[in-house]
Design an enzyme around this catalytic site. Sequence first.
Site, PDB file in Angstrom:
ATOM      1  N   ASP A   1      22.218  92.069  45.655  1.00  0.00           N
ATOM      2  CA  ASP A   1      22.841  90.855  45.119  1.00  0.00           C
ATOM      3  C   ASP A   1      23.882  90.359  46.121  1.00  0.00           C
ATOM      4  O   ASP A   1      24.467  91.158  46.857  1.00  0.00           O
ATOM      5  CB  ASP A   1      23.631  91.146  43.827  1.00  0.00           C
ATOM      6  CG  ASP A   1      22.792  91.780  42.752  1.00  0.00           C
ATOM      7  OD1 ASP A   1      21.568  91.592  42.780  1.00  0.00           O
ATOM      8  OD2 ASP A   1      23.387  92.455  41.898  1.00  0.00           O
TER       9      ASP A   1
HETATM   10  N1  URA Z   1      21.545  96.845  41.399  1.00  0.00           N
HETATM   11  C1  URA Z   1      22.332  95.784  41.244  1.00  0.00           C
HETATM   12  O1  URA Z   1      22.799  95.521  40.160  1.00  0.00           O
HETATM   13  N2  URA Z   1      22.563  95.009  42.322  1.00  0.00           N
HETATM   14  C2  URA Z   1      22.066  95.268  43.530  1.00  0.00           C
HETATM   15  O2  URA Z   1      22.309  94.521  44.477  1.00  0.00           O
HETATM   16  C3  URA Z   1      21.259  96.393  43.684  1.00  0.00           C
HETATM   17  C4  URA Z   1      21.009  97.170  42.594  1.00  0.00           C
END
Ligand code: URA
Length: 304
Positions: free
Chosen positions: A179
């Site tokens: 993310d």
């Molecule tokens: N889980 C999440 O919530 N975000 C990420 O970027 C990777 C795994």
Amino acid sequence: MNRPARRDGTPDRSRTSKPRKGAEQPRKQAGRQGGVPRLSNAKPARTQNVPVREPGDGAPSNPWTVGDAAAEGVRLQKVLAQAGVASRRVAEEMIADGRVEVDGEIVTEQGRRVDPNVAVVRVDGVRVVVNENLVHLALNKPRGWQSTMSDDMGRPCVGDIVAERVAAGQRLFHVGRLDADTEGLLLVTNDGELAHRLMHPSYEVPKTYLAWVQGEVPRRLGNTLRNGVELEDGPVKADKFSVLEASEGRSMVRIVLHEGRKHIVRRLLAEVGHPVERLVRTHVGSVALAISVRARCACSAATK
Ligand code: URA
């Protein structure tokens, strides 16, 4: 970058019962189309159509691909030394001891020449990347950066970090995504086989995260997470979970999952009552981000 393969944490084929995609033809496996890996969600970088360098165009990127050596092959001990396995002398001993395999055959004679761009070389059964054209980068993606090779809205993205390499003709893509708000380890490569082995759910490659969360997490939460929690798109189980710190209404936890669903760590921890304030991926398989305990504690303090 020379390196023994599978130091990167991907399971070695010779030792796994997982399905073998493309048998010993790594560059031909599923997921490549027209020579372009499409194993991640990465958009091709805008500037990847750089003309291929011809011999004589200047310094070759791969010393093994031009000149007589490419035509005749390179002596095995030199290939091993250039891949960083050992000095040539030690590599000769390894060969004599029957520890080195080329294309499935143990080689004990010293004069063997191989083409490093196609040969499958193993030492003690562990695959060694001897192909200098392969690029494997472990990036520490900053918070706020997009996991894309380019961004139409001009936001910072991982493509910016490797822009010079892309401009120089490396056909790089990122392996999976984080993310924008998540920091940490994001692999960037031109190695479609590696990406496949890291991403395909059948290989169940564990990913480790450090999460700073709201609330003081009780240690018994580990059992709940390991037993599985129902989310709106199905259940999820943590492979491992530990509470590293819990005080003053906040906690730092380590969680290992082999799941790749979107926002999975944030959704899981929110579901059990501990919304994430900060998330850092530290490992993909055995590939680790160099983050020291002191740095972790400093980060922890910084979030408070
Ligand atoms: N889980 C999440 O919530 N975000 C990420 O970027 C990777 C795994």
